[in-house]
Every structure is written in C-alpha cells, then in structure tokens.
Design an enzyme around this catalytic site. Sequence first.
Site, PDB file in Angstrom:
ATOM      1  N   ASP A 289      -3.100  32.340 -25.828  1.00  0.00           N
ATOM      2  CA  ASP A 289      -4.411  33.003 -25.883  1.00  0.00           C
ATOM      3  C   ASP A 289      -5.411  32.251 -25.024  1.00  0.00           C
ATOM      4  OD1 ASP A 289      -6.514  34.611 -26.598  1.00  0.00           O
ATOM      5  OD2 ASP A 289      -6.722  33.812 -28.614  1.00  0.00           O
ATOM      6  N   GLU A 323     -14.316  35.269 -23.428  1.00  0.00           N
ATOM      7  CA  GLU A 323     -13.896  36.317 -24.373  1.00  0.00           C
ATOM      8  C   GLU A 323     -14.036  35.832 -25.806  1.00  0.00           C
ATOM      9  OE1 GLU A 323     -11.264  38.543 -27.088  1.00  0.00           O
ATOM     10  OE2 GLU A 323     -11.144  36.449 -26.587  1.00  0.00           O
ATOM     11  N   GLU A 324     -13.685  34.574 -26.044  1.00  0.00           N
ATOM     12  CA  GLU A 324     -13.552  34.093 -27.427  1.00  0.00           C
ATOM     13  C   GLU A 324     -14.863  34.042 -28.199  1.00  0.00           C
ATOM     14  OE1 GLU A 324     -10.941  33.942 -28.886  1.00  0.00           O
ATOM     15  OE2 GLU A 324      -9.297  33.359 -27.573  1.00  0.00           O
ATOM     16  N   ASP A 351      -3.697  40.222 -23.487  1.00  0.00           N
ATOM     17  CA  ASP A 351      -4.362  39.239 -24.355  1.00  0.00           C
ATOM     18  C   ASP A 351      -3.786  39.335 -25.764  1.00  0.00           C
ATOM     19  OD1 ASP A 351      -6.015  37.361 -25.454  1.00  0.00           O
ATOM     20  OD2 ASP A 351      -7.766  38.668 -25.571  1.00  0.00           O
TER      21      ASP A 351
HETATM   22 ZN   LIG Z   1      -7.543  36.136 -26.500  1.00  0.00          ZN
END
Ligand SMILES: [Zn+2]
Length: 460
Positions: A289, A323-324, A351
Amino acid sequence: MKKIVFVFFISINILSQTDAETIKSIYNNSLSNGKSYEWLDHLSNKIGGRLSGSLNAERAVYWTKSELEKIGLDKVWLQPVMVPKWVRGNPEFAYIETAPGRTTSVNICALGGSIATPASGLKAEVIEVKNFEELEKIGRKNIEGKIVFYNRPMDETLIDTFKAYGGCVNQRYEGAVHAIEYGAVGVIVRSMNLAIDDLPHTGSMTYEDIPVKNRIPSAAISTSDADMLSSMLKMDKNIKFYFKQNCKQMDDVLSYNVIGEITGTEFPNEYILVGGHLDSWDLGDGSHDDGAGCVQSMDVIRLLRLSGVKPKRSIRVVLFMNEENGLRGARKYAEESFAKGENHIFALESDAGAFTPRGFYFDTDKNNFDQILSWKSLFKPYLIHFFELGGSGADVGPLKTPTNVLSGLKPDSQRYFDHHHSSSDTFDAVNKRELELGAATMTALVYLIDKYGLVNNPKL
Ligand SMILES: [Zn+2]
C-alpha cells in the site's frame, strides 16, 4: 523495388497480432522482463515508508521521476501540491493496569492525524463499545473521563475483505468525534485486521471541526491485545488503560504528484491514466500500500512497447501524493485536468495490494461496461474473471464524468489486511510473480481501451 515494398506490407498485415497474441505477449514480457519488482525493491528497501510531507516521500518523488525519464516517455513532470504533514514522534507505549503497579504491556500505534497524549501519558478507565449507537445507550455519565475502546472486529465471513474493512473503518476514522461528544478523554480502536496478532495498524482519523483544545488522543491496538483487553474488562470493569504518544500535526508542506506521458499517435487528446499512490504510512515500507500500484503503473507503457503496441491515445502514469491522509494529490490532479479540459476516457488505479490479480471493479455506465465485458474471454487464460460494477479507487474517483470509465485492479484480498497500514507491509510480503501478473493485467486492459476507445466517448 516497388513490388518488394508491396510484399513487405502484405506480410506485416498477415503477421499482425491478434488481441489474444498481444495480451499473451504483455503477460510474457511482464513475467520475464518486467521492471515492477526491481522498482519496488528500491522504493521499499532503499527509500522506505513515505508518509506525506516526509523526507522519504520527497526522495520517492525524485527517484520515480528519474526512473520514468529513463524509460523514455514523451514528458515527465512534477505537479506541485500542498500536503498535510503529520509526524509520529517517539514509539508509543501502552499498558493495562489491573491493580496499582500490576501492568501488562500492549501494542498500540497512534492514528494518523491524532494529537499526542500529555507528556506523562494518559491513564483512565475504559469503556468498550462495538459501535456509536452503544455510546448513546451507555450515556455521558458512564463515558465522561474514560477511554472509549472501539472493538467491533472485521466480519470474517465476507469473502471480499475490503467489504469487511468498510464495515469497521468508521470506528477508526470518526471514533474520536463521537467519543468527544460523550466527554471521553481518549480513544483506542481495534486494528483493522482479520488476523489475530500483535501488530497495531494505523490509518487516518478525523476531528472534523472540533477545536484543538477539545481533541483527544487516538490510537489503534493490535487485535490480540484488543481481545485481551476485552476479556479483562469482562472480569473487572475498573481496570485502567495507560498510553503515551507524542505525534504532532505540522504545517502543510509542498509535495508533488509524479506524472509521465506518451502522446497518442491518432487521438492525442484522449487520455488513458494508470496510477497508484506514492505516499504510504510510516510503520512499514508501504510495499503493498501502495508501492505495488506505483511500480505496476510505471511498467504499463514499457510493457506495451515491448509487446509491439504503439498507443493511439495518450497514456499517462500518475503517482499520486497524499492518498492516505488527505487525498490532496488526487484532488489537485483532477482540478487541473478539468480546468484544462482534458478528456480522460479511462482511469485505472492499483491500490489493493500486490496479490494475485482477479479482475477489476468499474465505475461507468452500462454501454461502456458491456463493451468491456465483451473482452472478458481474452483474460480467461490468466484466470482474470472478476469484472464488476461497484467502484474504482480513491485517487481516480475525482476524475469521474458521465461518459468515462474509472476502474480499480482487484487482486485477491484474503491476506491484504494482515499487512495494511502495519509494520508488516514490507517488501518481503510481496510475491514477484503476483506483482508482475498485476502489472500485465492492467496493461492488457489499457491495450484494449487504447485500441478500441469507448463506445460512449464523445470526440472532443
Ligand atoms: Zn492505499
């Protein structure tokens, strides 16, 4: 001489590959000559965890840019974006206290975005709940001054583990907001993990618009320690929980999306996007990830070329930042893309980990979806069978239009949440073949969309 040229063209036509042959070539090239695993090795082992705003995230930006330049794209550039910067600080520390001086250590980690505890830590009684409704039933007088312990496990009967995650993640994301309403002083949440083990899993959380002075520290506890805490509370509801963390939210900092592009030979204004997110959490090295999604995306154009495909449409690889804990990169990309009037006919995100690919989720209308389903048999030799409507991914989501197709690669998800956001999301947890199969599966779909376009796509 003319005659010879004529014969030459005829033979090219006869030799032109069928779709099945081109797709076979894409898989062959990924499995025998792919770059994704080598790239992931560098990103994970030479750079490491890439929390937004960190030095590692910056190193990853410049390194992936230089790697994209090496594969000879038409354009490679950085798109500036301001991102949040949250730092974990010293390792967290926690224990359960059954009587003064009688303590058992437990494994916790601060949630991304959480405030610190007081410097000497926070100790309080614990109130265990499975959901927000229970908080209401228990009431403020029983919660005030205590630590709320959210302990709803992921549903192990759901085959798509992302659905199990979706059924739990509000405890982590909004848990503090609800606990603050009832006067709690801290939050402990059961890690989003189907395995019972000792690893705490971090992830983002929100305080919404609650003033800083009213915020409470929030941490995740490993599934094994969550079970232990729960069983101890059943014997004695007066036991205390202590935790100490010194994480901090800093000012936003400048970072970048990394973008590479080749210009299409026939329809340069139609864009096909492949991407993943370059930032990761900090406990592991972010291999699943989403280092995996980045390196798979980076290899798509290479694999097309190696398989003799000259894309008619422009193909972009985008490594999104943040993104996180903010999605700032995805929002920035979509905002600028719409402002320029760019026509993204297809955007594919990886993802969901580097495990064996099973297919794709799609976010589109019936006409486009029927067209994609007509290609399904081409994927059969590779055991790719999952073609379902129902979403795409967080980073491509903002690119939605009424006519385009958004998609997310769908790998097998059974082991993903063992690693997700924890210290075991590391390079050794990624299998080379599985990663390369994912890159090939993405490339095969990009090849078909590039070759045939979309039935629904208006020509701009
Ligand atoms: Zn991710």
